[in-house]
Design a protein around this motif. Structure first.
Motif, PDB file in Angstrom:
ATOM      1  N   LEU A   3       3.863   5.668  -5.717  1.00 34.00           N
ATOM      2  CA  LEU A   3       3.709   5.661  -7.169  1.00 34.00           C
ATOM      3  C   LEU A   3       2.639   6.664  -7.600  1.00 34.00           C
ATOM      4  O   LEU A   3       2.812   7.412  -8.574  1.00 34.00           O
ATOM      5  CB  LEU A   3       3.336   4.253  -7.638  1.00 34.00           C
ATOM      6  N   ALA A   4       1.532   6.692  -6.870  1.00 32.63           N
ATOM      7  CA  ALA A   4       0.462   7.639  -7.180  1.00 32.63           C
ATOM      8  C   ALA A   4       0.937   9.080  -7.003  1.00 32.63           C
ATOM      9  O   ALA A   4       0.531   9.975  -7.756  1.00 32.63           O
ATOM     10  CB  ALA A   4      -0.741   7.364  -6.283  1.00 32.63           C
TER      11      ALA A   4
ATOM     12  N   GLY B 100       0.819  -1.208   0.000  1.00 31.14           N
ATOM     13  CA  GLY B 100       0.000   0.000   0.000  1.00 31.14           C
ATOM     14  C   GLY B 100       0.851   1.255   0.000  1.00 31.14           C
ATOM     15  O   GLY B 100       0.556   2.221  -0.714  1.00 31.14           O
ATOM     16  N   ALA B 101       1.909   1.249   0.794  1.00 27.71           N
ATOM     17  CA  ALA B 101       2.807   2.404   0.827  1.00 27.71           C
ATOM     18  C   ALA B 101       3.462   2.623  -0.528  1.00 27.71           C
ATOM     19  O   ALA B 101       3.603   3.764  -0.996  1.00 27.71           O
ATOM     20  CB  ALA B 101       3.872   2.205   1.904  1.00 27.71           C
ATOM     21  N   GLY B 102       3.850   1.534  -1.195  1.00 29.22           N
ATOM     22  CA  GLY B 102       4.437   1.644  -2.527  1.00 29.22           C
ATOM     23  C   GLY B 102       3.455   2.226  -3.535  1.00 29.22           C
ATOM     24  O   GLY B 102       3.818   3.054  -4.376  1.00 29.22           O
ATOM     25  N   VAL B 103       2.202   1.795  -3.448  1.00 26.96           N
ATOM     26  CA  VAL B 103       1.167   2.332  -4.340  1.00 26.96           C
ATOM     27  C   VAL B 103       0.987   3.828  -4.108  1.00 26.96           C
ATOM     28  O   VAL B 103       0.850   4.619  -5.052  1.00 26.96           O
ATOM     29  CB  VAL B 103      -0.164   1.587  -4.131  1.00 26.96           C
TER      30      VAL B 103
ATOM     31  N   VAL C 213       0.442  15.123   0.516  1.00 28.01           N
ATOM     32  CA  VAL C 213      -0.677  14.178   0.533  1.00 28.01           C
ATOM     33  C   VAL C 213      -0.170  12.749   0.398  1.00 28.01           C
ATOM     34  O   VAL C 213      -0.578  11.851   1.135  1.00 28.01           O
ATOM     35  CB  VAL C 213      -1.681  14.499  -0.593  1.00 28.01           C
ATOM     36  N   GLY C 214       0.732  12.539  -0.548  1.00 29.50           N
ATOM     37  CA  GLY C 214       1.168  11.180  -0.867  1.00 29.50           C
ATOM     38  C   GLY C 214       2.068  10.540   0.169  1.00 29.50           C
ATOM     39  O   GLY C 214       1.881   9.370   0.529  1.00 29.50           O
ATOM     40  N   VAL C 215       3.038  11.266   0.690  1.00 29.06           N
ATOM     41  CA  VAL C 215       4.008  10.673   1.626  1.00 29.06           C
ATOM     42  C   VAL C 215       3.355  10.308   2.965  1.00 29.06           C
ATOM     43  O   VAL C 215       3.512   9.181   3.451  1.00 29.06           O
ATOM     44  CB  VAL C 215       5.215  11.608   1.809  1.00 29.06           C
TER      45      VAL C 215
ATOM     46  N   ASN D  32      -5.010   3.127  -9.883  1.00 30.16           N
ATOM     47  CA  ASN D  32      -5.732   4.205 -10.550  1.00 30.16           C
ATOM     48  C   ASN D  32      -6.380   5.134  -9.532  1.00 30.16           C
ATOM     49  O   ASN D  32      -6.289   6.360  -9.615  1.00 30.16           O
ATOM     50  CB  ASN D  32      -6.797   3.588 -11.465  1.00 30.16           C
ATOM     51  N   ALA D  33      -7.051   4.525  -8.547  1.00 31.36           N
ATOM     52  CA  ALA D  33      -7.710   5.325  -7.506  1.00 31.36           C
ATOM     53  C   ALA D  33      -6.695   6.161  -6.744  1.00 31.36           C
ATOM     54  O   ALA D  33      -6.945   7.338  -6.429  1.00 31.36           O
ATOM     55  CB  ALA D  33      -8.460   4.405  -6.550  1.00 31.36           C
ATOM     56  N   GLY D  34      -5.546   5.562  -6.442  1.00 29.65           N
ATOM     57  CA  GLY D  34      -4.519   6.304  -5.728  1.00 29.65           C
ATOM     58  C   GLY D  34      -4.060   7.528  -6.491  1.00 29.65           C
ATOM     59  O   GLY D  34      -3.892   8.613  -5.918  1.00 29.65           O
ATOM     60  N   ILE D  35      -3.861   7.375  -7.816  1.00 27.41           N
ATOM     61  CA  ILE D  35      -3.429   8.510  -8.638  1.00 27.41           C
ATOM     62  C   ILE D  35      -4.448   9.646  -8.580  1.00 27.41           C
ATOM     63  O   ILE D  35      -4.117  10.807  -8.324  1.00 27.41           O
ATOM     64  CB  ILE D  35      -3.221   8.058 -10.102  1.00 27.41           C
ATOM     65  N   VAL D  36      -5.730   9.291  -8.801  1.00 19.56           N
ATOM     66  CA  VAL D  36      -6.761  10.330  -8.856  1.00 19.56           C
ATOM     67  C   VAL D  36      -6.964  10.978  -7.485  1.00 19.56           C
ATOM     68  O   VAL D  36      -7.162  12.190  -7.378  1.00 19.56           O
ATOM     69  CB  VAL D  36      -8.090   9.743  -9.375  1.00 19.56           C
ATOM     70  N   MET D  37      -6.922  10.164  -6.432  1.00 19.71           N
ATOM     71  CA  MET D  37      -7.127  10.738  -5.097  1.00 19.71           C
ATOM     72  C   MET D  37      -5.997  11.673  -4.709  1.00 19.71           C
ATOM     73  O   MET D  37      -6.225  12.709  -4.084  1.00 19.71           O
ATOM     74  CB  MET D  37      -7.275   9.617  -4.075  1.00 19.71           C
ATOM     75  N   VAL D  38      -4.778  11.333  -5.077  1.00 15.72           N
ATOM     76  CA  VAL D  38      -3.664  12.237  -4.790  1.00 15.72           C
ATOM     77  C   VAL D  38      -3.836  13.539  -5.567  1.00 15.72           C
ATOM     78  O   VAL D  38      -3.592  14.634  -5.043  1.00 15.72           O
ATOM     79  CB  VAL D  38      -2.316  11.561  -5.132  1.00 15.72           C
TER      80      VAL D  38
END
Length: 469
Positions: free
Chosen positions: A152-153, A146-149, A357-359, A311-317
């Protein structure tokens, strides 16, 4: 407390002479199709179906579909509120910009805190599920994966928004295919009829079947609202949508309709296709798919879900970084923080806000999942409640004559929504109410001792000039 109901425009206009520089705005670069793709990807119906819904099966059994259906009906009223407010106040600040403008600065600050809780918690909640669906190929630790995703996002979120719309659009097609395949397999392997959807049963201890009470269904509505809450992304993106007066409402309502179908239809199929109540309550959808077909199909579906989560991770970030960017532009923090969060990178994205947001999202992947679910459910419900209050106030003063999409059945719709959501909040577990309440209390102290004394230079909601009237 008069700040709670004081329209924020007066404060903004009064503060204008003392503000330094022109507020930065984001570039309008996407139309309704791109906005819908990004918003649908944030709802991420497949990852919601495979990551969030199994927990509902575990507590609600055959009543899961009914709970999601009720939640979707509530979301229609919520979507109406978002559509009207989003066309009146098309700002990257989303909920807090809308509520601040209509209900006052303190109310806007509190809804910002609720939205910040949601935007920080939801991506890791979804990302943690990636490892389960990569299992057919490789066994990974859920928290580390999950952390890796999330990381990446975060990298993808630094790119141009138009490029991300295409990336997420391709992933979205794959996840809709996976959800459709699950629905087809479930319906063609049905073990029970449509009557099972209202049988209100869940597997208990010792092999017994327990009844699902109405109170359990009401309690589950917070998670059901969370399952479809991504349609609010259209409001966060309103500052980057072309012709927001028209396209915000179209994007919000179309996204809700599509996501409800993509989530609810497979849930109905799974409920009918599970071999028994124990299997349904277990919520292992991948195993059910493999049993209905073969291991190759199960692997294909699992990989599609893994892509859907990324995909969700990218859009949410992308969405969530816009919230932090807007809060800095609107002077919510000390000046050095505001300057950092409002920095735009070479692709036009707020890169500092994206990293922030991501880290931390990657770090939250190591927190207990039940706690994340519980706090998010309370925060989403409270946030919708405050948005409904703002919608109730949206037609007073000069806003009555502002060109905007207008919801039907006003003011009955927001009033009904306020009553229902307040009741749903009272049915949540005390520990999650305490967590959320404690965070809200700290935020209120920040408001009282930092923001309110500096009302002429802090918390100044920005509405892009080309959409003001």
């Amino acid at each position: 407390m008069t700040d709670t109901l004081r329209p924020v425009e007066t404060a903004v206009l009064d503060a204008a002479p003392t503000a330094t520089g022109n507020p930065k705005t984001l570039k309008r670069s996407i139309g309704v199709v791109g906005g819908t793709l990004l918003t649908l990807s944030c709802v991420t119906p497949a990852s919601t179906l495979f990551v969030v819904i199994p927990d509902l099966f575990g507590s609600l059994g055959t009543a899961t579909a009914l709970t999601i259906a009720i939640g979707s009906l509530l979301c229609i009223a919520v979507a109406f509120c978002y559509s009207e407010l989003g066309t009146l106040i098309p700002s990257a600040g989303g909920e807090y910009a809308m509520v601040s403008t209509m209900a006052g600065r303190l109310a806007g600050w509190l809804v910002f805190v609720m939205s910040l809780l949601v935007v920080m918690i939801v991506p890791p909640v979804i990302a943690i599920g990636t490892a389960d669906y990569l299992a057919p190929l490789v066994h990974l630790d859920p928290a580390m994966t999950g952390a890796g995703v999330m990381l990446l996002a975060t990298l993808a979120g630094l790119l141009d928004l138009r490029a991300n719309a295409w990336i997420t659009g391709i992933f979205l097609v794959l996840e809709v295919i996976a959800a459709g395949l699950v629905a087809l397999l479930g319906f063609t392997h049905s073990h029970r009829g449509l009557g099972s959807l209202t049988s209100m049963q869940v597997a208990g201890t010792g092999g017994h079947t327990d009844p699902v009470t109405a109170m359990l269904v009401i309690s589950g509505l917070a998670i059901a609202l969370f399952a479809t809450q991504g349609f609010s992304t259209a409001v966060y993106l309103s500052e980057e949508l072309e012709n927001p007066r028209r396209n915000v409402a179209r994007t919000v309502l179309a996204t809700l309709a599509i996501s409800t179908v993509v989530i609810l239809v497979p849930v109905v199929a799974i409920t009918m296709g599970a071999s028994d109540i124990k299997e349904l309550t277990g919520g292992d959808i991948s195993s059910m798919v493999t049993a209905w077909s073969n291991s190759a199909v199960g692997t294909f579906v699992s990989l599609c879900v893994a892509l859907a989560i990324i995909n969700a991770g990218i859009v949410m970030v992308i969405q969530n970084s816009r919230v932090l960017f807007a809060s800095a532009r609107d002077k919510a923090w000390p000046e050095p923080v505001n300057n950092g969060l409002s920095k735009l990178g070479r692709f036009g994205s707020p890169w500092v806000a994206t990293l922030l947001v991501g880290v931390p999202g990657a770090a939250l992947c190591f927190v207990n999942l039940d706690t994340l679910y519980g706090v998010t459910g309370v925060a989403v419900t409270a946030m919708y409640l405050l948005v409904a209050v703002a919608a109730l106030l949206a037609r007073r003063g000069h806003h009555r004559h502002t060109p905007a999409w207008r919801m039907p059945l006003w003011p009955a719709m927001p009033v009904l929504l306020i009553v229902v959501l307040a009741y749903v909040l009272t049915q949540q577990e005390t520990v999650y109410l305490v967590w959320t309440g404690g965070i809200t209390a700290v935020a209120t102290l920040y408001w009282a001792f930092y923001l309110r004394p500096r009302r002429d230079t802090r918390w100044l909601v920005t509405i892009p000039e080309d959409t003001q009237v």
